[in-house]
Design a protein around this motif. Structure first.
Motif, PDB file in Angstrom:
ATOM      1  N   THR A 121       0.867  -1.174   0.000  1.00  0.00           N
ATOM      2  CA  THR A 121       0.000   0.000   0.000  1.00  0.00           C
ATOM      3  C   THR A 121       0.904   1.223   0.000  1.00  0.00           C
ATOM      4  O   THR A 121       1.636   1.457   0.966  1.00  0.00           O
ATOM      5  N   ILE A 122       0.872   1.954  -1.080  1.00  0.00           N
ATOM      6  CA  ILE A 122       1.716   3.129  -1.263  1.00  0.00           C
ATOM      7  C   ILE A 122       0.854   4.377  -1.121  1.00  0.00           C
ATOM      8  O   ILE A 122      -0.192   4.499  -1.772  1.00  0.00           O
ATOM      9  N   THR A 123       1.284   5.309  -0.277  1.00  0.00           N
ATOM     10  CA  THR A 123       0.606   6.600  -0.151  1.00  0.00           C
ATOM     11  C   THR A 123       1.584   7.703  -0.536  1.00  0.00           C
ATOM     12  O   THR A 123       2.546   7.967   0.179  1.00  0.00           O
ATOM     13  N   PHE A 124       1.340   8.320  -1.686  1.00  0.00           N
ATOM     14  CA  PHE A 124       2.188   9.421  -2.133  1.00  0.00           C
ATOM     15  C   PHE A 124       1.768  10.708  -1.438  1.00  0.00           C
ATOM     16  O   PHE A 124       0.576  11.048  -1.401  1.00  0.00           O
ATOM     17  N   VAL A 125       2.732  11.427  -0.891  1.00  0.00           N
ATOM     18  CA  VAL A 125       2.524  12.770  -0.348  1.00  0.00           C
ATOM     19  C   VAL A 125       3.361  13.691  -1.224  1.00  0.00           C
ATOM     20  O   VAL A 125       4.585  13.760  -1.096  1.00  0.00           O
ATOM     21  N   LEU A 126       2.695  14.390  -2.139  1.00  0.00           N
ATOM     22  CA  LEU A 126       3.360  15.042  -3.265  1.00  0.00           C
ATOM     23  C   LEU A 126       3.419  16.550  -3.093  1.00  0.00           C
ATOM     24  O   LEU A 126       2.388  17.227  -3.023  1.00  0.00           O
ATOM     25  N   ASP A 127       4.602  17.075  -3.032  1.00  0.00           N
ATOM     26  CA  ASP A 127       4.827  18.521  -2.968  1.00  0.00           C
ATOM     27  C   ASP A 127       4.523  19.124  -4.339  1.00  0.00           C
ATOM     28  O   ASP A 127       5.171  18.786  -5.336  1.00  0.00           O
ATOM     29  N   THR A 128       3.522  19.993  -4.396  1.00  0.00           N
ATOM     30  CA  THR A 128       3.212  20.701  -5.644  1.00  0.00           C
ATOM     31  C   THR A 128       3.313  22.211  -5.447  1.00  0.00           C
ATOM     32  O   THR A 128       2.652  22.989  -6.131  1.00  0.00           O
ATOM     33  N   SER A 129       4.144  22.627  -4.504  1.00  0.00           N
ATOM     34  CA  SER A 129       4.337  24.056  -4.271  1.00  0.00           C
ATOM     35  C   SER A 129       5.095  24.697  -5.425  1.00  0.00           C
ATOM     36  O   SER A 129       5.668  24.017  -6.282  1.00  0.00           O
ATOM     37  N   THR A 151      -1.800  15.699  -2.902  1.00  0.00           N
ATOM     38  CA  THR A 151      -0.903  16.785  -3.278  1.00  0.00           C
ATOM     39  C   THR A 151      -1.018  17.881  -2.233  1.00  0.00           C
ATOM     40  O   THR A 151      -2.071  18.048  -1.605  1.00  0.00           O
ATOM     41  N   TRP A 152       0.053  18.639  -2.032  1.00  0.00           N
ATOM     42  CA  TRP A 152      -0.003  19.699  -1.035  1.00  0.00           C
ATOM     43  C   TRP A 152       0.846  20.891  -1.465  1.00  0.00           C
ATOM     44  O   TRP A 152       1.894  20.757  -2.048  1.00  0.00           O
ATOM     45  N   LEU A 192       7.092  10.493   0.601  1.00  0.00           N
ATOM     46  CA  LEU A 192       7.124  11.955   0.592  1.00  0.00           C
ATOM     47  C   LEU A 192       8.114  12.415  -0.463  1.00  0.00           C
ATOM     48  O   LEU A 192       9.299  12.082  -0.410  1.00  0.00           O
ATOM     49  N   ILE A 193       7.621  13.183  -1.439  1.00  0.00           N
ATOM     50  CA  ILE A 193       8.483  13.711  -2.494  1.00  0.00           C
ATOM     51  C   ILE A 193       8.458  15.232  -2.406  1.00  0.00           C
ATOM     52  O   ILE A 193       7.389  15.848  -2.483  1.00  0.00           O
ATOM     53  N   SER A 194       9.622  15.850  -2.244  1.00  0.00           N
ATOM     54  CA  SER A 194       9.666  17.298  -2.035  1.00  0.00           C
ATOM     55  C   SER A 194      11.064  17.823  -2.314  1.00  0.00           C
ATOM     56  O   SER A 194      12.048  17.074  -2.305  1.00  0.00           O
ATOM     57  N   ASP A 195      11.146  19.141  -2.539  1.00  0.00           N
ATOM     58  CA  ASP A 195      12.443  19.798  -2.565  1.00  0.00           C
ATOM     59  C   ASP A 195      12.859  20.262  -1.175  1.00  0.00           C
ATOM     60  O   ASP A 195      13.877  20.931  -1.018  1.00  0.00           O
ATOM     61  N   GLY A 196      12.068  19.894  -0.150  1.00  0.00           N
ATOM     62  CA  GLY A 196      12.414  20.225   1.225  1.00  0.00           C
ATOM     63  C   GLY A 196      12.184  21.668   1.600  1.00  0.00           C
ATOM     64  O   GLY A 196      12.606  22.103   2.669  1.00  0.00           O
ATOM     65  N   GLY A 197      11.482  22.417   0.767  1.00  0.00           N
ATOM     66  CA  GLY A 197      11.345  23.856   1.003  1.00  0.00           C
ATOM     67  C   GLY A 197      10.093  24.238   1.759  1.00  0.00           C
ATOM     68  O   GLY A 197       9.401  25.177   1.348  1.00  0.00           O
ATOM     69  N   ALA A 198       9.764  23.536   2.834  1.00  0.00           N
ATOM     70  CA  ALA A 198       8.566  23.867   3.597  1.00  0.00           C
ATOM     71  C   ALA A 198       8.680  25.276   4.171  1.00  0.00           C
ATOM     72  O   ALA A 198       9.631  25.595   4.865  1.00  0.00           O
ATOM     73  N   ASN A 199       7.691  26.150   3.876  1.00  0.00           N
ATOM     74  CA  ASN A 199       7.748  27.517   4.373  1.00  0.00           C
ATOM     75  C   ASN A 199       6.407  28.014   4.895  1.00  0.00           C
ATOM     76  O   ASN A 199       6.279  29.165   5.241  1.00  0.00           O
ATOM     77  N   VAL A 200       5.406  27.162   4.945  1.00  0.00           N
ATOM     78  CA  VAL A 200       4.105  27.509   5.507  1.00  0.00           C
ATOM     79  C   VAL A 200       3.698  26.396   6.457  1.00  0.00           C
ATOM     80  O   VAL A 200       3.862  25.228   6.147  1.00  0.00           O
ATOM     81  N   GLY A 201       3.173  26.735   7.636  1.00  0.00           N
ATOM     82  CA  GLY A 201       2.759  25.704   8.577  1.00  0.00           C
ATOM     83  C   GLY A 201       3.959  25.117   9.290  1.00  0.00           C
ATOM     84  O   GLY A 201       5.040  25.681   9.336  1.00  0.00           O
ATOM     85  N   VAL A 202       3.781  23.944   9.883  1.00  0.00           N
ATOM     86  CA  VAL A 202       4.843  23.285  10.631  1.00  0.00           C
ATOM     87  C   VAL A 202       4.951  21.843  10.189  1.00  0.00           C
ATOM     88  O   VAL A 202       3.987  21.235   9.749  1.00  0.00           O
TER      89      VAL A 202
END
Length: 503
Positions: A168-176, A208-209, A270-280
Protein backbone atom coordinates in the motif's frame (compact mmCIF):
# COMPACT_ATOMS: atom_id res chain seq x y z
CA UNK A 1 27.97 12.24 30.22
CA UNK A 2 26.62 9.58 27.87
CA UNK A 3 29.33 7.51 26.27
CA UNK A 4 28.14 7.85 22.70
CA UNK A 5 29.40 9.49 19.55
CA UNK A 6 26.69 10.80 17.21
CA UNK A 7 27.57 11.45 13.60
CA UNK A 8 25.01 12.95 11.22
CA UNK A 9 22.56 15.78 10.81
CA UNK A 10 21.08 17.36 13.90
CA UNK A 11 17.40 16.96 14.54
CA UNK A 12 15.32 20.00 13.71
CA UNK A 13 13.35 21.76 16.38
CA UNK A 14 9.92 20.83 15.15
CA UNK A 15 6.49 21.67 16.55
CA UNK A 16 3.93 18.98 17.26
CA UNK A 17 0.82 19.86 15.29
CA UNK A 18 -1.14 16.65 14.90
CA UNK A 19 -1.51 13.51 17.02
CA UNK A 20 -2.82 10.49 15.19
CA UNK A 21 -3.13 7.09 16.79
CA UNK A 22 -1.43 4.20 15.03
CA UNK A 23 -3.97 1.90 13.48
CA UNK A 24 -4.14 -1.72 12.38
CA UNK A 25 -3.76 -5.14 13.91
CA UNK A 26 -0.89 -7.53 14.55
CA UNK A 27 1.11 -8.25 11.41
CA UNK A 28 0.80 -11.66 9.80
CA UNK A 29 2.16 -13.39 6.75
CA UNK A 30 5.52 -14.58 5.55
CA UNK A 31 8.59 -13.61 7.58
CA UNK A 32 10.84 -13.55 4.57
CA UNK A 33 9.43 -10.78 2.38
CA UNK A 34 7.47 -13.12 0.09
CA UNK A 35 3.70 -12.99 0.46
CA UNK A 36 1.34 -15.44 2.12
CA UNK A 37 -2.26 -14.76 3.01
CA UNK A 38 -2.83 -13.55 6.59
CA UNK A 39 -4.91 -15.93 8.77
CA UNK A 40 -7.52 -13.48 9.83
CA UNK A 41 32.80 9.87 8.10
CA UNK A 42 39.99 12.11 4.49
CA UNK A 43 41.39 9.13 6.09
CA UNK A 44 41.29 11.58 9.03
CA UNK A 45 37.71 10.52 9.54
CA UNK A 46 35.82 10.62 12.77
CA UNK A 47 38.46 10.18 15.44
CA UNK A 48 36.56 9.07 18.49
CA UNK A 49 38.12 7.02 21.28
CA UNK A 50 35.51 6.11 23.90
CA UNK A 51 34.52 7.41 26.32
CA UNK A 52 33.78 10.70 24.57
CA UNK A 53 31.09 13.38 24.59
CA UNK A 54 28.93 13.81 21.50
CA UNK A 55 30.19 16.39 19.02
CA UNK A 56 28.33 19.58 18.26
CA UNK A 57 24.98 19.06 16.55
CA UNK A 58 25.12 18.91 12.80
CA UNK A 59 28.75 17.78 12.65
CA UNK A 60 30.25 14.55 11.51
CA UNK A 61 33.20 14.69 13.87
CA UNK A 62 34.62 12.78 16.79
CA UNK A 63 37.19 13.68 19.41
CA UNK A 64 40.77 14.87 19.19
CA UNK A 65 43.10 12.60 17.21
CA UNK A 66 45.85 13.36 19.70
CA UNK A 67 43.83 12.15 22.69
CA UNK A 68 46.21 10.13 24.88
CA UNK A 69 45.85 6.37 24.68
CA UNK A 70 48.29 4.31 26.72
CA UNK A 71 48.26 0.72 27.89
CA UNK A 72 48.83 1.74 31.50
CA UNK A 73 45.55 1.68 33.36
CA UNK A 74 43.77 -0.64 30.90
CA UNK A 75 42.29 -3.81 32.32
CA UNK A 76 43.76 -6.79 30.51
CA UNK A 77 40.83 -8.92 31.61
CA UNK A 78 38.22 -6.56 30.15
CA UNK A 79 37.72 -6.65 26.37
CA UNK A 80 36.36 -3.58 24.58
CA UNK A 81 32.67 -4.02 23.71
CA UNK A 82 31.04 -1.50 21.38
CA UNK A 83 27.60 -1.16 19.73
CA UNK A 84 27.42 0.27 16.21
CA UNK A 85 24.89 2.00 13.99
CA UNK A 86 25.23 2.85 10.30
CA UNK A 87 21.86 4.64 9.98
CA UNK A 88 19.12 3.00 7.98
CA UNK A 89 20.89 0.85 5.41
CA UNK A 90 19.05 2.47 2.50
CA UNK A 91 19.51 6.14 3.39
CA UNK A 92 21.40 7.26 0.32
CA UNK A 93 20.70 10.96 -0.29
CA UNK A 94 24.13 12.45 0.36
CA UNK A 95 26.26 10.96 -2.47
CA UNK A 96 23.67 11.76 -5.14
CA UNK A 97 23.39 15.39 -4.02
CA UNK A 98 27.18 15.60 -4.16
CA UNK A 99 27.16 14.11 -7.66
CA UNK A 100 24.67 16.70 -8.87
CA UNK A 101 26.69 19.59 -7.46
CA UNK A 102 29.98 18.34 -8.90
CA UNK A 103 28.39 17.83 -12.30
CA UNK A 104 27.32 21.49 -12.13
CA UNK A 105 30.80 22.64 -11.13
CA UNK A 106 29.72 23.56 -7.59
CA UNK A 107 31.88 22.83 -4.54
CA UNK A 108 29.75 20.76 -2.12
CA UNK A 109 29.49 21.87 1.48
CA UNK A 110 31.15 19.51 3.95
CA UNK A 111 27.91 19.51 5.95
CA UNK A 112 26.21 17.59 3.13
CA UNK A 113 28.67 14.69 3.32
CA UNK A 114 27.48 11.73 5.40
CA UNK A 115 30.09 9.07 4.81
CA UNK A 116 27.91 6.14 5.85
CA UNK A 117 25.40 7.04 3.14
CA UNK A 118 28.16 6.66 0.54
CA UNK A 119 28.70 3.12 1.85
CA UNK A 120 24.96 2.54 1.51
CA UNK A 121 24.64 3.93 -2.00
CA UNK A 122 27.65 2.43 -3.74
CA UNK A 123 27.28 -1.32 -3.66
CA UNK A 124 29.86 -3.48 -1.93
CA UNK A 125 29.04 -7.04 -2.89
CA UNK A 126 28.74 -9.62 -0.12
CA UNK A 127 27.34 -13.14 -0.66
CA UNK A 128 23.74 -13.55 0.46
CA UNK A 129 22.84 -15.89 3.35
CA UNK A 130 19.92 -18.35 3.19
CA UNK A 131 16.41 -16.92 3.22
CA UNK A 132 15.49 -15.57 6.64
CA UNK A 133 19.09 -15.29 7.82
CA UNK A 134 21.73 -12.57 8.19
CA UNK A 135 25.44 -13.11 7.73
CA UNK A 136 28.43 -11.25 9.16
CA UNK A 137 31.57 -10.84 7.08
CA UNK A 138 34.45 -9.09 8.89
CA UNK A 139 37.54 -7.96 7.00
CA UNK A 140 40.78 -6.70 8.52
CA UNK A 141 43.79 -5.05 6.92
CA UNK A 142 46.99 -3.40 8.09
CA UNK A 143 47.50 0.33 7.61
CA UNK A 144 50.82 2.07 7.14
CA UNK A 145 50.89 2.87 10.88
CA UNK A 146 52.01 0.17 13.30
CA UNK A 147 49.22 -0.85 15.66
CA UNK A 148 46.43 0.50 13.42
CA UNK A 149 44.09 -1.78 11.51
CA UNK A 150 41.37 -1.16 8.94
CA UNK A 151 38.26 -3.07 10.00
CA UNK A 152 35.14 -3.42 7.86
CA UNK A 153 32.02 -5.35 8.81
CA UNK A 154 29.36 -6.35 6.31
CA UNK A 155 26.04 -7.45 7.81
CA UNK A 156 24.25 -8.96 4.81
CA UNK A 157 20.55 -9.80 4.50
CA UNK A 158 19.06 -12.54 2.37
CA UNK A 159 18.03 -11.77 -1.18
CA UNK A 160 14.50 -10.51 -1.80
CA UNK A 161 11.90 -13.27 -2.08
CA UNK A 162 9.57 -13.35 -5.07
CA UNK A 163 6.71 -12.81 -5.32
CA UNK A 164 6.85 -10.05 -2.78
CA UNK A 165 3.95 -9.26 -0.48
CA UNK A 166 1.34 -6.69 -1.64
CA UNK A 167 2.03 -3.03 -0.96
CA UNK A 168 0.00 0.00 0.00
CA UNK A 169 1.72 3.13 -1.26
CA UNK A 170 0.61 6.60 -0.15
CA UNK A 171 2.19 9.42 -2.13
CA UNK A 172 2.52 12.77 -0.35
CA UNK A 173 3.36 15.04 -3.26
CA UNK A 174 4.83 18.52 -2.97
CA UNK A 175 3.21 20.70 -5.64
CA UNK A 176 4.34 24.06 -4.27
CA UNK A 177 5.72 26.76 -6.54
CA UNK A 178 9.34 25.89 -5.75
CA UNK A 179 8.79 22.49 -7.37
CA UNK A 180 8.50 24.03 -10.83
CA UNK A 181 10.91 22.84 -13.52
CA UNK A 182 13.37 20.05 -12.66
CA UNK A 183 11.82 19.06 -9.28
CA UNK A 184 8.34 18.38 -10.68
CA UNK A 185 9.88 16.29 -13.48
CA UNK A 186 11.76 14.24 -10.92
CA UNK A 187 8.58 13.85 -8.89
CA UNK A 188 6.70 12.57 -11.93
CA UNK A 189 9.58 10.20 -12.69
CA UNK A 190 9.38 8.77 -9.15
CA UNK A 191 5.67 8.03 -9.44
CA UNK A 192 6.20 6.50 -12.88
CA UNK A 193 9.08 4.30 -11.66
CA UNK A 194 7.10 3.04 -8.66
CA UNK A 195 4.13 2.37 -10.95
CA UNK A 196 6.40 0.18 -13.06
CA UNK A 197 7.23 -1.90 -9.96
CA UNK A 198 3.66 -2.41 -8.75
CA UNK A 199 1.62 -5.60 -9.18
CA UNK A 200 -2.07 -6.35 -9.50
CA UNK A 201 -3.82 -5.78 -6.20
CA UNK A 202 -1.37 -3.23 -4.82
CA UNK A 203 -3.08 -0.12 -3.45
CA UNK A 204 -2.14 3.48 -4.22
CA UNK A 205 -3.23 6.62 -2.38
CA UNK A 206 -2.04 10.13 -3.21
CA UNK A 207 -2.40 13.63 -1.79
CA UNK A 208 -0.90 16.78 -3.28
CA UNK A 209 0.00 19.70 -1.03
CA UNK A 210 1.00 23.33 -1.28
CA UNK A 211 -0.90 25.86 0.84
CA UNK A 212 -3.82 23.40 0.70
CA UNK A 213 -4.10 19.71 -0.02
CA UNK A 214 -6.04 17.60 -2.47
CA UNK A 215 -6.66 13.86 -2.32
CA UNK A 216 -6.19 12.62 -5.87
CA UNK A 217 -6.22 8.85 -5.23
CA UNK A 218 -7.73 6.91 -2.32
CA UNK A 219 -7.70 3.13 -2.08
CA UNK A 220 -7.00 2.66 -5.80
CA UNK A 221 -6.24 -1.00 -6.60
CA UNK A 222 -3.83 -1.12 -9.48
CA UNK A 223 -4.35 -3.45 -12.42
CA UNK A 224 -0.65 -4.30 -12.64
CA UNK A 225 2.59 -2.57 -13.63
CA UNK A 226 2.14 0.87 -15.22
CA UNK A 227 -1.46 1.22 -14.08
CA UNK A 228 -3.08 3.89 -16.33
CA UNK A 229 -4.69 5.82 -13.48
CA UNK A 230 -1.43 6.10 -11.55
CA UNK A 231 0.44 7.21 -14.67
CA UNK A 232 -2.28 9.77 -15.44
CA UNK A 233 -1.98 11.12 -11.91
CA UNK A 234 1.78 11.51 -12.36
CA UNK A 235 1.31 13.41 -15.62
CA UNK A 236 -1.30 15.75 -14.14
CA UNK A 237 0.59 17.22 -11.18
CA UNK A 238 1.64 20.87 -11.48
CA UNK A 239 3.62 23.25 -9.28
CA UNK A 240 1.94 26.27 -7.65
CA UNK A 241 1.42 27.95 -4.27
CA UNK A 242 3.15 27.74 -0.88
CA UNK A 243 4.36 24.78 1.12
CA UNK A 244 2.34 23.39 4.05
CA UNK A 245 4.18 20.14 4.68
CA UNK A 246 2.49 19.47 8.02
CA UNK A 247 -1.03 19.35 6.61
CA UNK A 248 0.06 17.27 3.63
CA UNK A 249 1.70 14.70 5.91
CA UNK A 250 -1.32 14.58 8.21
CA UNK A 251 -3.69 13.83 5.34
CA UNK A 252 -1.21 11.35 3.89
CA UNK A 253 -1.00 9.38 7.11
CA UNK A 254 -4.78 9.46 7.47
CA UNK A 255 -5.05 7.88 4.02
CA UNK A 256 -2.34 5.34 4.83
CA UNK A 257 -4.16 4.42 8.04
CA UNK A 258 -7.51 4.04 6.32
CA UNK A 259 -6.02 1.59 3.83
CA UNK A 260 -3.52 -0.10 6.13
CA UNK A 261 -3.26 -3.78 5.24
CA UNK A 262 -2.28 -6.62 7.53
CA UNK A 263 0.30 -8.69 5.70
CA UNK A 264 1.05 -5.79 3.35
CA UNK A 265 4.00 -3.46 3.01
CA UNK A 266 2.68 -0.01 4.02
CA UNK A 267 4.70 3.02 2.92
CA UNK A 268 4.26 6.79 2.80
CA UNK A 269 6.35 8.28 -0.03
CA UNK A 270 7.12 11.95 0.59
CA UNK A 271 8.48 13.71 -2.49
CA UNK A 272 9.67 17.30 -2.04
CA UNK A 273 12.44 19.80 -2.57
CA UNK A 274 12.41 20.23 1.23
CA UNK A 275 11.34 23.86 1.00
CA UNK A 276 8.57 23.87 3.60
CA UNK A 277 7.75 27.52 4.37
CA UNK A 278 4.10 27.51 5.51
CA UNK A 279 2.76 25.70 8.58
CA UNK A 280 4.84 23.28 10.63
CA UNK A 281 6.31 19.86 10.04
CA UNK A 282 5.17 17.26 12.51
CA UNK A 283 8.07 15.06 13.53
CA UNK A 284 6.07 13.31 16.25
CA UNK A 285 3.34 12.36 13.77
CA UNK A 286 5.90 10.62 11.60
CA UNK A 287 7.53 8.92 14.58
CA UNK A 288 4.20 7.70 15.92
CA UNK A 289 3.30 5.99 12.68
CA UNK A 290 6.67 4.26 12.37
CA UNK A 291 6.74 2.81 15.87
CA UNK A 292 7.22 -0.93 16.14
CA UNK A 293 5.11 -1.46 19.26
CA UNK A 294 2.55 -4.08 18.22
CA UNK A 295 2.50 -4.03 14.43
CA UNK A 296 4.64 -3.14 11.49
CA UNK A 297 4.66 0.61 11.15
CA UNK A 298 3.82 2.85 8.25
CA UNK A 299 7.34 3.88 7.33
CA UNK A 300 8.21 7.05 5.49
CA UNK A 301 10.40 6.99 2.38
CA UNK A 302 11.71 10.46 1.55
CA UNK A 303 12.56 11.43 -2.01
CA UNK A 304 14.52 14.62 -2.45
CA UNK A 305 13.69 16.29 -5.76
CA UNK A 306 16.31 19.06 -5.59
CA UNK A 307 17.70 20.82 -7.37
CA UNK A 308 21.28 21.35 -6.30
CA UNK A 309 22.37 24.08 -3.94
CA UNK A 310 18.82 25.29 -3.24
CA UNK A 311 17.70 21.94 -1.83
CA UNK A 312 16.88 21.70 1.91
CA UNK A 313 18.74 18.53 2.87
CA UNK A 314 18.36 18.96 6.64
CA UNK A 315 14.57 18.90 6.58
CA UNK A 316 14.32 15.78 4.42
CA UNK A 317 17.09 13.95 6.28
CA UNK A 318 15.35 14.62 9.60
CA UNK A 319 11.83 13.55 8.65
CA UNK A 320 12.99 10.37 6.91
CA UNK A 321 15.19 9.42 9.86
CA UNK A 322 12.18 9.81 12.12
CA UNK A 323 10.08 7.80 9.67
CA UNK A 324 12.59 4.92 9.70
CA UNK A 325 12.64 4.53 5.97
CA UNK A 326 14.88 5.22 3.02
CA UNK A 327 16.10 8.69 2.13
CA UNK A 328 17.01 9.02 -1.52
CA UNK A 329 17.79 11.98 -3.72
CA UNK A 330 17.24 12.31 -7.45
CA UNK A 331 19.74 14.30 -9.50
CA UNK A 332 17.87 13.41 -12.68
CA UNK A 333 14.72 11.49 -13.66
CA UNK A 334 16.72 8.36 -14.56
CA UNK A 335 17.78 8.03 -10.91
CA UNK A 336 14.15 7.28 -10.06
CA UNK A 337 14.37 4.09 -12.13
CA UNK A 338 17.58 3.09 -10.37
CA UNK A 339 16.03 3.52 -6.93
CA UNK A 340 12.45 2.36 -7.48
CA UNK A 341 12.79 -0.26 -10.20
CA UNK A 342 16.29 -1.75 -10.02
CA UNK A 343 16.50 -1.36 -6.21
CA UNK A 344 12.81 -1.42 -5.31
CA UNK A 345 13.13 -4.08 -2.58
CA UNK A 346 16.20 -2.39 -1.07
CA UNK A 347 14.38 0.93 -0.89
CA UNK A 348 10.95 -0.28 0.25
CA UNK A 349 11.04 -3.64 2.03
CA UNK A 350 12.32 -4.85 5.44
CA UNK A 351 14.21 -8.13 5.89
CA UNK A 352 15.35 -7.69 9.49
CA UNK A 353 13.92 -5.33 12.09
CA UNK A 354 15.86 -3.49 14.75
CA UNK A 355 19.31 -4.79 13.84
CA UNK A 356 21.90 -4.12 16.54
CA UNK A 357 25.57 -4.88 15.95
CA UNK A 358 27.96 -5.62 18.81
CA UNK A 359 31.72 -5.91 18.39
CA UNK A 360 34.20 -7.21 20.97
CA UNK A 361 37.83 -6.14 20.55
CA UNK A 362 40.94 -7.14 22.51
CA UNK A 363 41.54 -5.12 25.67
CA UNK A 364 44.32 -3.05 24.06
CA UNK A 365 42.23 -1.82 21.11
CA UNK A 366 40.11 1.30 20.76
CA UNK A 367 37.91 2.78 18.06
CA UNK A 368 40.23 5.28 16.40
CA UNK A 369 38.27 6.37 13.31
CA UNK A 370 34.61 5.54 12.76
CA UNK A 371 32.68 6.12 9.52
CA UNK A 372 29.23 5.04 10.66
CA UNK A 373 26.50 7.13 12.23
CA UNK A 374 27.08 6.38 15.91
CA UNK A 375 28.68 3.95 18.33
CA UNK A 376 28.66 3.50 22.08
CA UNK A 377 29.70 1.22 24.93
CA UNK A 378 26.04 1.36 26.02
CA UNK A 379 23.63 -0.56 23.75
CA UNK A 380 20.72 1.63 24.83
CA UNK A 381 22.45 4.67 23.34
CA UNK A 382 22.52 3.25 19.80
CA UNK A 383 19.19 2.96 18.02
CA UNK A 384 18.74 -0.35 16.18
CA UNK A 385 18.10 -0.03 12.45
CA UNK A 386 16.09 -1.98 9.91
CA UNK A 387 17.84 -3.86 7.11
CA UNK A 388 16.31 -4.35 3.67
CA UNK A 389 16.54 -7.55 1.61
CA UNK A 390 19.38 -7.85 -0.92
CA UNK A 391 21.25 -5.29 1.15
CA UNK A 392 24.09 -4.94 3.65
CA UNK A 393 24.97 -2.67 6.54
CA UNK A 394 28.59 -1.62 6.05
CA UNK A 395 30.66 -0.54 9.06
CA UNK A 396 34.05 0.85 8.13
CA UNK A 397 36.46 1.97 10.82
CA UNK A 398 40.08 2.05 11.99
CA UNK A 399 40.98 0.41 15.29
CA UNK A 400 44.20 1.15 17.13
CA UNK A 401 46.28 -0.60 19.78
CA UNK A 402 47.62 1.27 22.78
CA UNK A 403 51.05 -0.12 21.85
CA UNK A 404 51.90 -2.15 18.72
CA UNK A 405 54.04 -4.51 20.81
CA UNK A 406 51.06 -5.85 22.77
CA UNK A 407 49.10 -6.97 19.69
CA UNK A 408 48.72 -10.75 19.73
CA UNK A 409 47.72 -12.35 16.39
CA UNK A 410 45.99 -15.13 18.33
CA UNK A 411 43.59 -12.69 19.96
CA UNK A 412 40.14 -12.58 18.42
CA UNK A 413 37.44 -10.17 17.30
CA UNK A 414 33.82 -11.19 17.84
CA UNK A 415 30.87 -9.63 16.01
CA UNK A 416 27.24 -10.31 16.94
CA UNK A 417 24.16 -9.12 15.04
CA UNK A 418 20.80 -9.30 16.80
CA UNK A 419 17.47 -8.61 15.13
CA UNK A 420 13.78 -9.42 15.02
CA UNK A 421 12.01 -11.17 12.18
CA UNK A 422 9.99 -8.66 10.14
CA UNK A 423 6.46 -9.91 10.76
CA UNK A 424 6.47 -12.25 13.75
CA UNK A 425 9.01 -10.39 15.93
CA UNK A 426 11.07 -13.46 16.78
CA UNK A 427 14.46 -12.69 18.31
CA UNK A 428 17.37 -13.84 16.15
CA UNK A 429 21.14 -13.67 16.47
CA UNK A 430 24.23 -14.51 14.42
CA UNK A 431 27.78 -14.49 15.78
CA UNK A 432 31.25 -14.66 14.20
CA UNK A 433 34.59 -14.97 16.00
CA UNK A 434 37.93 -14.87 14.16
CA UNK A 435 41.53 -14.34 15.27
CA UNK A 436 43.46 -11.31 14.10
CA UNK A 437 45.80 -13.62 12.18
CA UNK A 438 42.97 -15.35 10.33
CA UNK A 439 41.30 -12.05 9.49
CA UNK A 440 44.52 -10.54 8.16
CA UNK A 441 45.24 -13.61 6.04
CA UNK A 442 41.78 -13.83 4.47
CA UNK A 443 40.93 -12.29 1.05
CA UNK A 444 39.28 -8.91 1.45
CA UNK A 445 38.14 -7.28 -1.84
CA UNK A 446 35.16 -5.70 -0.07
CA UNK A 447 37.52 -3.84 2.28
CA UNK A 448 39.43 -2.34 -0.63
CA UNK A 449 36.28 -0.91 -2.19
CA UNK A 450 35.03 0.33 1.18
CA UNK A 451 38.30 2.18 1.81
CA UNK A 452 38.11 3.81 -1.63
CA UNK A 453 34.53 4.99 -1.05
CA UNK A 454 35.38 6.33 2.41
CA UNK A 455 38.46 8.14 1.10
CA UNK A 456 36.32 9.88 -1.54
CA UNK A 457 33.69 10.96 0.99
CA UNK A 458 36.25 12.16 3.51
CA UNK A 459 38.16 14.10 0.85
CA UNK A 460 34.93 15.96 0.08
CA UNK A 461 34.85 17.20 3.68
CA UNK A 462 38.40 18.56 3.58
CA UNK A 463 39.17 18.88 -0.13
CA UNK A 464 42.77 18.98 -1.26
CA UNK A 465 44.63 17.68 -4.28
CA UNK A 466 46.50 15.27 -1.98
CA UNK A 467 43.29 13.86 -0.47
CA UNK A 468 41.72 13.33 -3.87
CA UNK A 469 44.88 11.73 -5.25
CA UNK A 470 44.91 9.35 -2.29
CA UNK A 471 41.28 8.43 -3.05
CA UNK A 472 42.13 7.84 -6.72
CA UNK A 473 45.00 5.56 -5.72
CA UNK A 474 42.69 3.51 -3.51
CA UNK A 475 40.15 3.33 -6.34
CA UNK A 476 42.74 1.78 -8.66
CA UNK A 477 43.82 -0.65 -5.94
CA UNK A 478 40.21 -1.69 -5.35
CA UNK A 479 39.58 -2.23 -9.06
CA UNK A 480 42.71 -4.40 -9.34
CA UNK A 481 42.56 -4.14 -13.11
CA UNK A 482 38.90 -5.14 -13.32
CA UNK A 483 35.90 -3.06 -14.32
CA UNK A 484 33.81 -1.33 -11.65
CA UNK A 485 31.37 1.30 -13.02
CA UNK A 486 30.72 2.75 -9.55
CA UNK A 487 34.40 3.36 -8.82
CA UNK A 488 34.79 4.75 -12.33
CA UNK A 489 31.94 7.17 -11.58
CA UNK A 490 33.64 8.29 -8.36
CA UNK A 491 36.94 8.85 -10.19
CA UNK A 492 35.13 10.94 -12.82
CA UNK A 493 33.47 13.04 -10.11
CA UNK A 494 36.79 13.66 -8.39
CA UNK A 495 38.11 14.94 -11.71
CA UNK A 496 35.31 17.54 -11.73
CA UNK A 497 35.87 18.88 -8.20
CA UNK A 498 36.97 22.53 -8.35
CA UNK A 499 39.88 21.85 -5.98
CA UNK A 500 41.12 18.94 -8.07
CA UNK A 501 40.93 21.14 -11.18
CA UNK A 502 43.19 23.79 -9.68
CA UNK A 503 46.66 23.95 -11.26
Amino acid sequence: MKNVVFIGSAALSLIVAVGLAACGADEAGSDFGGYSEPPGESSGGNVAPPPAPPPSEGTDAGTDAAAPFACDGLDKDSPVILYLSADDSNSMGSPVQIRELLNKGITPSASLVRTYEFLNYYRIQYPAPPTGELSILPHLGETKVAGELDLQLGVRSYDAVKPRRPVTITFVLDTSGSMGGEPIERERATITAIAQSLAEGDIVNAVTWNTSNNIVLSGHKVTGPNDPQVLAMAASIEASGGTDLSTGLAVGYQLAGQHYGTGRLNRVILISDGGANVGVTDEDLIGLQSEDADKEGIYLVGVGAGPGENYNDLLMDTVTDKGRGAYVYLDNPAEATRMFVDRFDETMEVAARGVQVEITLPWYMRMFKFYGEEYSTNPEEVEPQHLAPSDAMIFNQVIKACDPSVVDPNDSITVVARWKTPLTYLDREVKVTMTLADLLAAPKPQLAKGKAIVAYAEALKNPSKEAFQSALTLIEEAKAGASDPELDEIAALIAKHPVHLQP
